[in-house]
Design a protein around this motif. Structure first.
Motif, PDB file in Angstrom:
ATOM      1  N   TRP A  35      33.471  40.809  43.375  1.00 23.45           N
ATOM      2  CA  TRP A  35      32.228  41.631  42.994  1.00 23.45           C
ATOM      3  C   TRP A  35      32.742  42.219  41.707  1.00 23.45           C
ATOM      4  O   TRP A  35      31.683  42.935  41.103  1.00 23.45           O
ATOM      5  CB  TRP A  35      31.690  42.547  44.070  1.00 23.45           C
ATOM      6  CG  TRP A  35      30.649  41.873  44.843  1.00 23.45           C
ATOM      7  CD1 TRP A  35      29.380  42.353  44.690  1.00 23.45           C
ATOM      8  CD2 TRP A  35      30.581  40.960  45.963  1.00 23.45           C
ATOM      9  NE1 TRP A  35      28.541  41.475  45.477  1.00 23.45           N
ATOM     10  CE2 TRP A  35      29.303  40.706  46.358  1.00 23.45           C
ATOM     11  CE3 TRP A  35      31.907  40.345  46.605  1.00 23.45           C
ATOM     12  CZ2 TRP A  35      29.061  39.814  47.296  1.00 23.45           C
ATOM     13  CZ3 TRP A  35      31.337  39.309  47.416  1.00 23.45           C
ATOM     14  CH2 TRP A  35      29.914  39.100  47.848  1.00 23.45           C
ATOM     15  N   SER A  36      33.902  42.325  41.297  1.00 26.58           N
ATOM     16  CA  SER A  36      34.233  43.248  40.029  1.00 26.58           C
ATOM     17  C   SER A  36      33.463  42.591  38.908  1.00 26.58           C
ATOM     18  O   SER A  36      33.450  41.546  38.847  1.00 26.58           O
ATOM     19  CB  SER A  36      35.599  43.202  40.051  1.00 26.58           C
ATOM     20  OG  SER A  36      36.226  44.058  40.834  1.00 26.58           O
ATOM     21  N   GLU A  37      33.124  43.398  37.850  1.00 26.91           N
ATOM     22  CA  GLU A  37      32.765  43.240  36.760  1.00 26.91           C
ATOM     23  C   GLU A  37      33.553  42.476  35.802  1.00 26.91           C
ATOM     24  O   GLU A  37      33.390  41.394  34.973  1.00 26.91           O
ATOM     25  CB  GLU A  37      32.131  44.585  35.917  1.00 26.91           C
ATOM     26  CG  GLU A  37      31.504  44.443  34.585  1.00 26.91           C
ATOM     27  CD  GLU A  37      30.244  43.678  34.394  1.00 26.91           C
ATOM     28  OE1 GLU A  37      29.546  43.533  33.584  1.00 26.91           O
ATOM     29  OE2 GLU A  37      29.656  43.618  35.649  1.00 26.91           O
ATOM     30  N   ARG A  38      34.866  43.089  35.664  1.00 20.36           N
ATOM     31  CA  ARG A  38      36.050  42.434  34.977  1.00 20.36           C
ATOM     32  C   ARG A  38      37.130  41.872  36.222  1.00 20.36           C
ATOM     33  O   ARG A  38      37.629  42.765  37.248  1.00 20.36           O
ATOM     34  CB  ARG A  38      36.579  43.434  34.114  1.00 20.36           C
ATOM     35  CG  ARG A  38      35.624  43.570  32.900  1.00 20.36           C
ATOM     36  CD  ARG A  38      36.137  44.432  31.720  1.00 20.36           C
ATOM     37  NE  ARG A  38      35.254  44.590  30.989  1.00 20.36           N
ATOM     38  CZ  ARG A  38      34.956  43.729  29.687  1.00 20.36           C
ATOM     39  NH1 ARG A  38      35.370  42.873  29.439  1.00 20.36           N
ATOM     40  NH2 ARG A  38      34.082  44.385  28.703  1.00 20.36           N
ATOM     41  N   LYS A  48      35.060  39.409  31.523  1.00 24.52           N
ATOM     42  CA  LYS A  48      34.029  39.795  31.971  1.00 24.52           C
ATOM     43  C   LYS A  48      32.944  39.002  32.575  1.00 24.52           C
ATOM     44  O   LYS A  48      32.794  37.875  32.008  1.00 24.52           O
ATOM     45  CB  LYS A  48      33.522  40.961  30.640  1.00 24.52           C
ATOM     46  CG  LYS A  48      32.405  41.753  31.426  1.00 24.52           C
ATOM     47  CD  LYS A  48      31.753  42.370  30.110  1.00 24.52           C
ATOM     48  CE  LYS A  48      30.713  43.593  30.422  1.00 24.52           C
ATOM     49  NZ  LYS A  48      29.314  42.645  30.666  1.00 24.52           N
ATOM     50  N   ARG A  49      32.102  39.297  33.639  1.00 26.96           N
ATOM     51  CA  ARG A  49      30.969  38.676  34.101  1.00 26.96           C
ATOM     52  C   ARG A  49      29.993  37.971  33.105  1.00 26.96           C
ATOM     53  O   ARG A  49      29.688  38.638  32.023  1.00 26.96           O
ATOM     54  CB  ARG A  49      30.356  38.890  35.169  1.00 26.96           C
ATOM     55  CG  ARG A  49      31.102  39.172  36.427  1.00 26.96           C
ATOM     56  CD  ARG A  49      30.302  39.845  37.686  1.00 26.96           C
ATOM     57  NE  ARG A  49      30.985  39.806  38.759  1.00 26.96           N
ATOM     58  CZ  ARG A  49      31.204  38.944  39.778  1.00 26.96           C
ATOM     59  NH1 ARG A  49      30.358  37.654  39.306  1.00 26.96           N
ATOM     60  NH2 ARG A  49      32.233  38.878  40.823  1.00 26.96           N
ATOM     61  N   GLN A  51      27.081  37.088  34.198  1.00 29.80           N
ATOM     62  CA  GLN A  51      25.819  37.545  34.703  1.00 29.80           C
ATOM     63  C   GLN A  51      26.415  38.405  35.888  1.00 29.80           C
ATOM     64  O   GLN A  51      27.238  38.377  36.548  1.00 29.80           O
ATOM     65  CB  GLN A  51      24.895  36.604  35.266  1.00 29.80           C
ATOM     66  CG  GLN A  51      25.265  35.526  35.964  1.00 29.80           C
ATOM     67  CD  GLN A  51      25.990  34.487  35.339  1.00 29.80           C
ATOM     68  OE1 GLN A  51      25.459  33.853  34.428  1.00 29.80           O
ATOM     69  NE2 GLN A  51      27.163  33.923  35.887  1.00 29.80           N
ATOM     70  N   PRO A  52      25.289  39.435  36.380  1.00 26.79           N
ATOM     71  CA  PRO A  52      25.996  40.245  37.406  1.00 26.79           C
ATOM     72  C   PRO A  52      26.056  39.368  39.094  1.00 26.79           C
ATOM     73  O   PRO A  52      25.373  38.328  38.931  1.00 26.79           O
ATOM     74  CB  PRO A  52      24.958  41.283  37.630  1.00 26.79           C
ATOM     75  CG  PRO A  52      23.627  41.012  36.982  1.00 26.79           C
ATOM     76  CD  PRO A  52      24.262  39.827  35.996  1.00 26.79           C
ATOM     77  N   ASP A  77      40.550  40.099  44.753  1.00 23.30           N
ATOM     78  CA  ASP A  77      40.024  41.291  44.073  1.00 23.30           C
ATOM     79  C   ASP A  77      40.045  42.619  44.746  1.00 23.30           C
ATOM     80  O   ASP A  77      39.368  42.761  45.483  1.00 23.30           O
ATOM     81  CB  ASP A  77      38.394  40.902  43.476  1.00 23.30           C
ATOM     82  CG  ASP A  77      37.998  41.919  42.623  1.00 23.30           C
ATOM     83  OD1 ASP A  77      38.490  42.472  41.915  1.00 23.30           O
ATOM     84  OD2 ASP A  77      36.831  42.453  43.306  1.00 23.30           O
ATOM     85  N   THR A  80      36.818  44.621  45.450  1.00 26.60           N
ATOM     86  CA  THR A  80      36.092  44.044  46.573  1.00 26.60           C
ATOM     87  C   THR A  80      36.640  44.095  47.767  1.00 26.60           C
ATOM     88  O   THR A  80      36.150  44.368  48.824  1.00 26.60           O
ATOM     89  CB  THR A  80      35.731  42.552  46.217  1.00 26.60           C
ATOM     90  OG1 THR A  80      35.182  42.454  45.019  1.00 26.60           O
ATOM     91  CG2 THR A  80      34.990  41.873  47.259  1.00 26.60           C
ATOM     92  N   THR A 224      30.731  31.820  35.398  1.00 24.10           N
ATOM     93  CA  THR A 224      31.047  33.161  35.794  1.00 24.10           C
ATOM     94  C   THR A 224      31.873  34.159  34.831  1.00 24.10           C
ATOM     95  O   THR A 224      31.496  35.181  34.540  1.00 24.10           O
ATOM     96  CB  THR A 224      31.351  33.438  37.368  1.00 24.10           C
ATOM     97  OG1 THR A 224      30.551  32.506  38.297  1.00 24.10           O
ATOM     98  CG2 THR A 224      31.233  34.885  37.935  1.00 24.10           C
TER      99      THR A 224
END
Length: 235
Positions: A35-38, A48-49, A51-52, A77, A80, A224
């Motif tokens: 779930w992390s952004e990076r 980096k993603r 999209q969310p 991760d 997460t 992703t």
């Protein structure tokens, strides 16, 4: 949506990269939750993603098992894992990966480590670690833990999850032991012609599907994170 009954007994929701919520005959399995952004500990230089994630991790319904294929940052991760630590869900992982989970707050009794071809049964689910051709390691400890694909099965359905892998003749052994599959989830992204010893890419994914005996294909590990030199939509 997850409250709706499933007429077939099998439903899958792709949450980005290799994170999939699989509903199979009343049980729920989450694969490689990220779930992390990076990804990776390298801050703003980390991928980096695009999209969310479609839902917050807190909205994931009750789970019967969490499967992790290997210890690379885009599959294991820390943020997460810590967000899932308060649940009672068991983690099913390849040999050696449990040391990370326990360091991040998962009680040892919730961690099940498997070698290739070993299985565990959880509430009518049989989860089997199967061979894959890849590698492992985070920062400075390459190939100290195992990597795996997984077969997730009940009395009525069988699903294959590739994790990260290249083509390997052992897919035919997986076919002989477990096929036919109701769903085959294969990595198709993050590829380059020189990486075909550790990743599939789209063309080899189709060959892997053939070796596994066919079945409905669900591509994962694409669109992703920017992990390769191709355009994000190329797979």
């Amino acid at each position: 949506g997850w409250a709706r009954p499933i007429a077939s007994g099998l439903r899958t929701t792709w949450l980005g990269h290799s994170t999939v919520l699989l509903e199979i005959d009343g049980a729920r399995v989450l694969t490689d939750p990220v779930w992390s952004e990076r990804i990776s500990p390298f801050g703003v230089v980390a991928p980096k993603r695009f999209q969310p994630v479609p839902i917050p991790v807190t909205d994931v319904p009750e789970l019967d098992a969490i499967v992790i294929s290997h210890d690379h940052f885009d599959h294991l991760d820390r943020g997460t894992i810590e967000a899932l630590a308060s649940r009672t869900t068991p983690f099913v992982v390849p040999l050696g990966v449990g040391m990370y989970l326990e360091a991040w707050g998962i009680p040892p009794e919730r961690v099940i480590e498997l070698d290739w071809w070993e299985s565990i049964e959880i509430r009518g689910l049989t989860l089997t670690a199967t061979p894959s051709q890849h590698f492992s390691g985070r920062v400075g400890n390459r190939n100290k833990t195992l990597w795996a694909s997984f077969v997730i099965a009940t009395a009525n359905h069988r699903v294959f999850f590739s994790g990260d892998t290249a083509l390997t003749p052992e897919f035919e052994q997986v076919r002989d032991k477990f096929a036919p599959f109701d769903l085959v989830m294969l990595e198709v992204g993050g590829f380059h012609p020189s990486w075909d010893h550790v990743h599939l890419g789209p063309d080899n994914a189709l060959e892997a599907l053939r070796m596994l005996g066919g079945g409905p294909l669900m591509p994962v590990h694409w669109g992703t994170f920017n992990l390769a030199l191709h355009a994000w939509g190329a797979p």
